[in-house]
Design a protein around this motif. Structure first.
Motif, PDB file in Angstrom:
ATOM      1  N   VAL A 171       0.854  -1.192   0.000  1.00  0.00           N
ATOM      2  CA  VAL A 171       0.000   0.000   0.000  1.00  0.00           C
ATOM      3  C   VAL A 171       0.893   1.247   0.000  1.00  0.00           C
ATOM      4  O   VAL A 171       0.934   1.994   0.971  1.00  0.00           O
ATOM      5  N   PRO A 172       1.613   1.470  -1.083  1.00  0.00           N
ATOM      6  CA  PRO A 172       2.584   2.561  -1.101  1.00  0.00           C
ATOM      7  C   PRO A 172       1.980   3.948  -0.923  1.00  0.00           C
ATOM      8  O   PRO A 172       2.649   4.852  -0.416  1.00  0.00           O
ATOM      9  N   ASP A 173       0.714   4.134  -1.283  1.00  0.00           N
ATOM     10  CA  ASP A 173       0.096   5.452  -1.147  1.00  0.00           C
ATOM     11  C   ASP A 173      -0.069   5.886   0.303  1.00  0.00           C
ATOM     12  O   ASP A 173      -0.332   7.056   0.575  1.00  0.00           O
ATOM     13  N   SER A 174       0.100   4.967   1.235  1.00  0.00           N
ATOM     14  CA  SER A 174      -0.013   5.294   2.652  1.00  0.00           C
ATOM     15  C   SER A 174       1.301   5.797   3.247  1.00  0.00           C
ATOM     16  O   SER A 174       1.358   6.119   4.425  1.00  0.00           O
ATOM     17  N   PHE A 175       2.349   5.852   2.434  1.00  0.00           N
ATOM     18  CA  PHE A 175       3.675   6.224   2.918  1.00  0.00           C
ATOM     19  C   PHE A 175       4.273   7.322   2.045  1.00  0.00           C
ATOM     20  O   PHE A 175       3.834   7.543   0.919  1.00  0.00           O
ATOM     21  N   SER A 176       5.298   7.963   2.564  1.00  0.00           N
ATOM     22  CA  SER A 176       5.970   9.012   1.794  1.00  0.00           C
ATOM     23  C   SER A 176       6.736   8.397   0.627  1.00  0.00           C
ATOM     24  O   SER A 176       7.077   7.209   0.638  1.00  0.00           O
ATOM     25  N   ALA A 177       7.004   9.226  -0.364  1.00  0.00           N
ATOM     26  CA  ALA A 177       7.782   8.767  -1.517  1.00  0.00           C
ATOM     27  C   ALA A 177       9.156   8.289  -1.068  1.00  0.00           C
ATOM     28  O   ALA A 177       9.682   7.297  -1.584  1.00  0.00           O
ATOM     29  N   LYS A 178       9.735   8.968  -0.103  1.00  0.00           N
ATOM     30  CA  LYS A 178      11.053   8.585   0.433  1.00  0.00           C
ATOM     31  C   LYS A 178      11.000   7.182   1.029  1.00  0.00           C
ATOM     32  O   LYS A 178      11.881   6.352   0.785  1.00  0.00           O
ATOM     33  N   ALA A 179       9.959   6.902   1.805  1.00  0.00           N
ATOM     34  CA  ALA A 179       9.825   5.589   2.435  1.00  0.00           C
ATOM     35  C   ALA A 179       9.624   4.498   1.380  1.00  0.00           C
ATOM     36  O   ALA A 179      10.221   3.417   1.472  1.00  0.00           O
ATOM     37  N   VAL A 180       8.820   4.788   0.384  1.00  0.00           N
ATOM     38  CA  VAL A 180       8.563   3.807  -0.681  1.00  0.00           C
ATOM     39  C   VAL A 180       9.849   3.526  -1.462  1.00  0.00           C
ATOM     40  O   VAL A 180      10.174   2.368  -1.751  1.00  0.00           O
ATOM     41  N   ARG A 181      10.598   4.578  -1.788  1.00  0.00           N
ATOM     42  CA  ARG A 181      11.873   4.388  -2.500  1.00  0.00           C
ATOM     43  C   ARG A 181      12.822   3.529  -1.670  1.00  0.00           C
ATOM     44  O   ARG A 181      13.490   2.638  -2.203  1.00  0.00           O
ATOM     45  N   ALA A 182      12.883   3.782  -0.372  1.00  0.00           N
ATOM     46  CA  ALA A 182      13.777   3.007   0.498  1.00  0.00           C
ATOM     47  C   ALA A 182      13.355   1.542   0.546  1.00  0.00           C
ATOM     48  O   ALA A 182      14.198   0.641   0.461  1.00  0.00           O
ATOM     49  N   ALA A 183      12.061   1.302   0.658  1.00  0.00           N
ATOM     50  CA  ALA A 183      11.569  -0.087   0.707  1.00  0.00           C
ATOM     51  C   ALA A 183      11.861  -0.815  -0.602  1.00  0.00           C
ATOM     52  O   ALA A 183      12.296  -1.967  -0.598  1.00  0.00           O
ATOM     53  N   LYS A 184      11.652  -0.127  -1.723  1.00  0.00           N
ATOM     54  CA  LYS A 184      11.940  -0.746  -3.021  1.00  0.00           C
ATOM     55  C   LYS A 184      13.431  -1.004  -3.195  1.00  0.00           C
ATOM     56  O   LYS A 184      13.831  -2.049  -3.720  1.00  0.00           O
ATOM     57  N   ALA A 185      14.252  -0.077  -2.727  1.00  0.00           N
ATOM     58  CA  ALA A 185      15.703  -0.273  -2.808  1.00  0.00           C
ATOM     59  C   ALA A 185      16.124  -1.472  -1.969  1.00  0.00           C
ATOM     60  O   ALA A 185      16.996  -2.257  -2.378  1.00  0.00           O
ATOM     61  N   ALA A 186      15.506  -1.647  -0.820  1.00  0.00           N
ATOM     62  CA  ALA A 186      15.825  -2.800   0.026  1.00  0.00           C
ATOM     63  C   ALA A 186      15.413  -4.096  -0.653  1.00  0.00           C
ATOM     64  O   ALA A 186      16.135  -5.095  -0.603  1.00  0.00           O
ATOM     65  N   LEU A 187      14.266  -4.078  -1.301  1.00  0.00           N
ATOM     66  CA  LEU A 187      13.802  -5.269  -2.005  1.00  0.00           C
ATOM     67  C   LEU A 187      14.773  -5.644  -3.120  1.00  0.00           C
ATOM     68  O   LEU A 187      15.167  -6.804  -3.251  1.00  0.00           O
ATOM     69  N   VAL A 188      15.194  -4.662  -3.882  1.00  0.00           N
ATOM     70  CA  VAL A 188      16.155  -4.896  -4.965  1.00  0.00           C
ATOM     71  C   VAL A 188      17.512  -5.301  -4.398  1.00  0.00           C
ATOM     72  O   VAL A 188      18.146  -6.248  -4.863  1.00  0.00           O
ATOM     73  N   GLY A 189      17.946  -4.588  -3.365  1.00  0.00           N
ATOM     74  CA  GLY A 189      19.267  -4.839  -2.790  1.00  0.00           C
ATOM     75  C   GLY A 189      19.414  -6.193  -2.126  1.00  0.00           C
ATOM     76  O   GLY A 189      20.520  -6.713  -2.004  1.00  0.00           O
ATOM     77  N   THR A 190      18.318  -6.764  -1.709  1.00  0.00           N
ATOM     78  CA  THR A 190      18.375  -8.071  -1.050  1.00  0.00           C
ATOM     79  C   THR A 190      17.966  -9.211  -1.985  1.00  0.00           C
ATOM     80  O   THR A 190      17.823 -10.344  -1.538  1.00  0.00           O
ATOM     81  N   ALA A 191      17.800  -8.922  -3.256  1.00  0.00           N
ATOM     82  CA  ALA A 191      17.395  -9.958  -4.218  1.00  0.00           C
ATOM     83  C   ALA A 191      18.311 -11.178  -4.191  1.00  0.00           C
ATOM     84  O   ALA A 191      17.818 -12.315  -4.194  1.00  0.00           O
ATOM     85  N   PRO A 192      19.642 -11.010  -4.134  1.00  0.00           N
ATOM     86  CA  PRO A 192      20.505 -12.204  -4.088  1.00  0.00           C
ATOM     87  C   PRO A 192      20.251 -13.070  -2.855  1.00  0.00           C
ATOM     88  O   PRO A 192      20.256 -14.297  -2.944  1.00  0.00           O
ATOM     89  N   VAL A 193      19.998 -12.436  -1.727  1.00  0.00           N
ATOM     90  CA  VAL A 193      19.725 -13.188  -0.490  1.00  0.00           C
ATOM     91  C   VAL A 193      18.408 -13.934  -0.620  1.00  0.00           C
ATOM     92  O   VAL A 193      18.315 -15.118  -0.289  1.00  0.00           O
ATOM     93  N   ARG A 194      17.388 -13.245  -1.125  1.00  0.00           N
ATOM     94  CA  ARG A 194      16.086 -13.887  -1.294  1.00  0.00           C
ATOM     95  C   ARG A 194      16.167 -15.050  -2.271  1.00  0.00           C
ATOM     96  O   ARG A 194      15.573 -16.100  -2.047  1.00  0.00           O
TER      97      ARG A 194
END
Length: 126
Positions: A95-118
């Motif tokens: 539900v990205p619309d419930s959060f700031s753009a900064k928070a959404v960008r950080a969450a997406k970066a974490a998802l991408v950054g942890t792809a090898p671990v996942r």
């Protein structure tokens, strides 16, 4: 980026007890340390930012700190911790619309950054 100036700004915010701005600046500092591969330092600072943000109910800065912690865990090969932190970010991604753009960008970066671990965890589960 002068680390001395950043440290001075952090100390001034601590002295002023400005937890909202302090959480934001700590997240910035944690991000800088992460980008410089200072993972343990980044984790310590992000943990401090998370505590500050949670103490005042600043959800968006909490998300940024958790995203940094997820990325640090992934970078250090701590798949269990990375997945735990990513799970905390699920609402931001769902539900990205419930959060700031900064928070959404950080969450997406974490998802991408942890792809090898996942991916590694997924392969082990098969």
């Amino acid at each position: 980026e002068d680390p001395g100036r950043l440290d001075a700004a952090i100390e001034k915010l601590r002295a002023a007890d400005d937890k909202s701005r302090l959480a934001c600046v700590l997240n910035l500092a944690a991000g800088i340390q992460f980008e410089q591969n200072n993972f343990e330092v980044a984790a310590a600072i992000a943990t401090d930012a998370l505590a500050m943000a949670e103490s005042i109910g600043e959800v968006n800065e909490s998300v940024v700190a958790q995203a940094t912690l997820a990325q640090v865990a992934g970078a250090l090969g701590d798949s269990e911790r990375a997945l735990t932190e990513l799970e905390k970010l699920r609402p931001v991604l769902e539900v990205p619309d419930s959060f700031s753009a900064k928070a959404v960008r950080a969450a997406k970066a974490a998802l991408v950054g942890t792809a090898p671990v996942r991916a590694a965890v997924s392969r082990r589960a098969e």
